[in-house]
Design a protein around this motif. Structure first.
Motif, PDB file in Angstrom:
ATOM      1  N   GLU A  33      39.298 -11.773  93.110  1.00 25.47           N
ATOM      2  CA  GLU A  33      38.488 -11.600  94.137  1.00 25.47           C
ATOM      3  C   GLU A  33      40.019 -12.858  94.683  1.00 25.47           C
ATOM      4  OE1 GLU A  33      34.637 -11.846  94.260  1.00 25.47           O
ATOM      5  OE2 GLU A  33      34.256 -10.153  94.194  1.00 25.47           O
ATOM      6  N   GLN A  34      40.009 -13.660  94.138  1.00 24.58           N
ATOM      7  CA  GLN A  34      40.129 -15.267  94.643  1.00 24.58           C
ATOM      8  C   GLN A  34      41.931 -14.827  94.592  1.00 24.58           C
ATOM      9  OE1 GLN A  34      40.123 -18.746  92.809  1.00 24.58           O
ATOM     10  NE2 GLN A  34      40.564 -20.116  93.755  1.00 24.58           N
ATOM     11  N   HIS A  35      42.534 -14.120  94.024  1.00 23.96           N
ATOM     12  CA  HIS A  35      43.798 -13.983  93.961  1.00 23.96           C
ATOM     13  C   HIS A  35      44.682 -13.346  94.864  1.00 23.96           C
ATOM     14  CE1 HIS A  35      47.795 -13.736  92.533  1.00 23.96           C
ATOM     15  NE2 HIS A  35      47.845 -13.825  90.703  1.00 23.96           N
ATOM     16  N   ILE A  36      43.345 -11.114  95.084  1.00 22.75           N
ATOM     17  CA  ILE A  36      44.022 -10.899  96.276  1.00 22.75           C
ATOM     18  C   ILE A  36      43.541 -11.970  97.283  1.00 22.75           C
ATOM     19  CG2 ILE A  36      42.560  -9.047  97.676  1.00 22.75           C
ATOM     20  CD1 ILE A  36      41.566  -8.377  94.397  1.00 22.75           C
ATOM     21  N   GLU A  37      42.545 -12.557  97.578  1.00 23.00           N
ATOM     22  CA  GLU A  37      42.453 -13.325  99.182  1.00 23.00           C
ATOM     23  C   GLU A  37      43.957 -14.098  99.249  1.00 23.00           C
ATOM     24  OE1 GLU A  37      38.936 -15.019  99.052  1.00 23.00           O
ATOM     25  OE2 GLU A  37      37.432 -13.167  99.341  1.00 23.00           O
ATOM     26  N   GLY A  70      47.443  -6.886  89.350  1.00 20.62           N
ATOM     27  CA  GLY A  70      47.363  -5.243  88.877  1.00 20.62           C
ATOM     28  C   GLY A  70      46.895  -5.368  87.203  1.00 20.62           C
ATOM     29  N   LYS A  71      47.340  -7.044  86.553  1.00 21.30           N
ATOM     30  CA  LYS A  71      47.218  -6.849  85.100  1.00 21.30           C
ATOM     31  C   LYS A  71      45.600  -7.147  84.980  1.00 21.30           C
ATOM     32  CE  LYS A  71      52.131  -7.766  84.095  1.00 21.30           C
ATOM     33  NZ  LYS A  71      53.409  -8.056  83.467  1.00 21.30           N
ATOM     34  N   LEU A  72      45.651  -7.855  85.840  1.00 25.27           N
ATOM     35  CA  LEU A  72      43.999  -8.502  85.543  1.00 25.27           C
ATOM     36  C   LEU A  72      43.397  -7.411  86.350  1.00 25.27           C
ATOM     37  CD1 LEU A  72      44.864 -11.932  87.323  1.00 25.27           C
ATOM     38  CD2 LEU A  72      44.070 -11.584  85.657  1.00 25.27           C
ATOM     39  N   SER A  73      43.678  -6.613  86.641  1.00 23.51           N
ATOM     40  CA  SER A  73      42.401  -5.282  86.926  1.00 23.51           C
ATOM     41  C   SER A  73      42.519  -4.479  85.606  1.00 23.51           C
ATOM     42  CB  SER A  73      42.904  -4.797  88.249  1.00 23.51           C
ATOM     43  OG  SER A  73      42.660  -5.670  89.449  1.00 23.51           O
ATOM     44  N   GLU A  74      44.049  -3.978  85.000  1.00 25.79           N
ATOM     45  CA  GLU A  74      43.682  -3.269  83.635  1.00 25.79           C
ATOM     46  C   GLU A  74      43.287  -3.998  82.766  1.00 25.79           C
ATOM     47  OE1 GLU A  74      47.570  -3.238  83.314  1.00 25.79           O
ATOM     48  OE2 GLU A  74      48.611  -2.300  85.192  1.00 25.79           O
ATOM     49  N   THR A  75      43.148  -5.315  82.471  1.00 30.96           N
ATOM     50  CA  THR A  75      42.178  -6.072  81.550  1.00 30.96           C
ATOM     51  C   THR A  75      40.616  -5.336  82.157  1.00 30.96           C
ATOM     52  OG1 THR A  75      43.642  -7.814  80.979  1.00 30.96           O
ATOM     53  CG2 THR A  75      41.550  -7.944  80.033  1.00 30.96           C
ATOM     54  N   VAL A  76      39.945  -5.734  83.328  1.00 34.06           N
ATOM     55  CA  VAL A  76      38.741  -5.449  83.297  1.00 34.06           C
ATOM     56  C   VAL A  76      38.516  -3.804  82.873  1.00 34.06           C
ATOM     57  CG1 VAL A  76      37.287  -5.689  85.765  1.00 34.06           C
ATOM     58  CG2 VAL A  76      38.606  -7.077  85.125  1.00 34.06           C
ATOM     59  N   LEU A  77      39.305  -3.257  83.655  1.00 42.67           N
ATOM     60  CA  LEU A  77      39.294  -2.064  83.347  1.00 42.67           C
ATOM     61  C   LEU A  77      39.186  -1.358  81.496  1.00 42.67           C
ATOM     62  CD1 LEU A  77      41.262  -0.254  85.842  1.00 42.67           C
ATOM     63  CD2 LEU A  77      38.418   0.091  85.453  1.00 42.67           C
ATOM     64  N   SER A  78      39.810  -2.451  81.053  1.00 42.63           N
ATOM     65  CA  SER A  78      40.194  -2.185  79.973  1.00 42.63           C
ATOM     66  C   SER A  78      39.005  -2.830  78.681  1.00 42.63           C
ATOM     67  CB  SER A  78      40.890  -2.666  78.917  1.00 42.63           C
ATOM     68  OG  SER A  78      41.351  -3.998  78.410  1.00 42.63           O
ATOM     69  N   CYS A  79      38.180  -3.414  80.177  1.00 37.31           N
ATOM     70  CA  CYS A  79      36.844  -4.060  79.056  1.00 37.31           C
ATOM     71  C   CYS A  79      35.472  -3.375  79.861  1.00 37.31           C
ATOM     72  CB  CYS A  79      36.542  -5.281  79.659  1.00 37.31           C
ATOM     73  SG  CYS A  79      37.893  -7.062  78.460  1.00 37.31           S
ATOM     74  N   GLY A  81      34.713  -2.622  82.772  1.00 40.70           N
ATOM     75  CA  GLY A  81      34.188  -3.280  84.395  1.00 40.70           C
ATOM     76  C   GLY A  81      34.980  -2.762  85.368  1.00 40.70           C
ATOM     77  N   THR A  82      34.438  -2.764  86.188  1.00 38.26           N
ATOM     78  CA  THR A  82      35.056  -2.695  87.590  1.00 38.26           C
ATOM     79  C   THR A  82      35.373  -3.596  88.259  1.00 38.26           C
ATOM     80  OG1 THR A  82      34.099  -0.327  87.739  1.00 38.26           O
ATOM     81  CG2 THR A  82      34.652  -1.127  90.062  1.00 38.26           C
ATOM     82  N   PRO A  83      36.909  -3.843  88.990  1.00 35.80           N
ATOM     83  CA  PRO A  83      37.796  -5.031  89.050  1.00 35.80           C
ATOM     84  C   PRO A  83      37.481  -4.544  90.382  1.00 35.80           C
ATOM     85  CG  PRO A  83      39.259  -3.315  88.456  1.00 35.80           C
ATOM     86  CD  PRO A  83      38.442  -2.745  88.027  1.00 35.80           C
ATOM     87  N   PRO A  84      37.466  -5.772  91.296  1.00 31.25           N
ATOM     88  CA  PRO A  84      37.481  -6.119  92.813  1.00 31.25           C
ATOM     89  C   PRO A  84      38.547  -4.991  93.117  1.00 31.25           C
ATOM     90  CG  PRO A  84      37.585  -7.996  92.061  1.00 31.25           C
ATOM     91  CD  PRO A  84      37.569  -7.035  91.144  1.00 31.25           C
ATOM     92  N   LEU A  89      38.728  -6.426 102.676  1.00 30.00           N
ATOM     93  CA  LEU A  89      39.134  -7.189 103.605  1.00 30.00           C
ATOM     94  C   LEU A  89      39.856  -6.771 104.519  1.00 30.00           C
ATOM     95  CD1 LEU A  89      40.088  -9.450 100.114  1.00 30.00           C
ATOM     96  CD2 LEU A  89      37.584  -9.435 101.106  1.00 30.00           C
ATOM     97  N   GLU A  90      39.365  -7.622 105.621  1.00 30.30           N
ATOM     98  CA  GLU A  90      40.508  -7.634 107.096  1.00 30.30           C
ATOM     99  C   GLU A  90      41.529  -8.662 107.171  1.00 30.30           C
ATOM    100  OE1 GLU A  90      39.840  -4.191 108.752  1.00 30.30           O
ATOM    101  OE2 GLU A  90      38.261  -4.059 107.470  1.00 30.30           O
ATOM    102  N   PRO A  91      42.744  -7.799 107.255  1.00 28.47           N
ATOM    103  CA  PRO A  91      43.743  -8.825 107.400  1.00 28.47           C
ATOM    104  C   PRO A  91      43.477  -9.760 108.324  1.00 28.47           C
ATOM    105  CG  PRO A  91      44.444  -7.384 107.297  1.00 28.47           C
ATOM    106  CD  PRO A  91      43.072  -6.298 107.912  1.00 28.47           C
ATOM    107  N   GLU A  92      43.160  -9.219 109.426  1.00 29.51           N
ATOM    108  CA  GLU A  92      42.852 -10.513 110.164  1.00 29.51           C
ATOM    109  C   GLU A  92      41.694 -11.904 109.732  1.00 29.51           C
ATOM    110  OE1 GLU A  92      40.382  -6.975 111.698  1.00 29.51           O
ATOM    111  OE2 GLU A  92      42.786  -7.455 111.283  1.00 29.51           O
TER     112      GLU A  92
END
Length: 160
Positions: A33-37, A70-79, A81-84, A89-92
């Motif tokens: 989440e922090q990385h996406i933001e 993407g790699k962090l998300s893949e790790t969550v999926l392989s565990c 879980g459901t990654p964010p 999130l809105e660009p503004e």
């Protein structure tokens, strides 16, 4: 906290208790989440910059940052879980105020916060694969911090 004796004896291998898959998901999802933001703030800086060379640098940094998410998300999926994914999130909501040097300064602060959080995660007993990924993501974050420092100096010199 990783045990330096185990690391010295076992090298890249590992023995002992590590975080469970569920705990891994609980630790990685906030990082994602922090990385996406953070990436959204980079997007704003790219849109606000008129210097093509600076935009090129920021876009190259973003390519790696998006891959890391993407790699962090893949790790969550392989565990299991459901990654964010940042769809809510809105660009503004991710605008950097002030002059371009101010934007770079704020980006540097946000990247530093992310880098510090990665360091905290590396103090935990993550599984070796996850630890390797976190080390790579932290290294990429450090590279972005170095690039932002150089861009900030250049922008401040041009502004003066």
């Amino acid at each position: 906290m990783p045990n330096p004796i185990k690391e010295a004896l076992l090298g890249r291998g590992w023995a002992g208790k590590t975080l469970s898959r569920t705990e891994t998901v609980e630790h990685l999802n906030p990082l994602i989440e922090q990385h996406i933001e953070l990436n959204r703030y980079y997007d704003d800086a790219i849109q606000s910059c008129g210097d093509e060379r600076v935009v090129g640098v920021l876009e190259r940094l973003q390519k790696t940052a998006r891959t890391d998410v993407g790699k962090l998300s893949e790790t969550v999926l392989s565990c299991g879980g459901t990654p964010p994914n940042g769809t809510g999130l809105e660009p503004e909501d991710f605008t950097l105020p002030g002059t371009f040097p101010d934007m770079l300064r704020r980006l540097h602060e946000l990247e530093t916060e992310f880098n510090d959080r990665l360091a905290d995660e590396l103090d935990l007993e993550h599984q070796m694969r996850t630890r390797g990924l976190l080390e790579a993501v932290k290294s990429n974050s450090t590279d972005r911090l170095d690039a932002l420092s150089a861009l900030r100096r250049r922008a401040e010199e041009l502004e003066a």
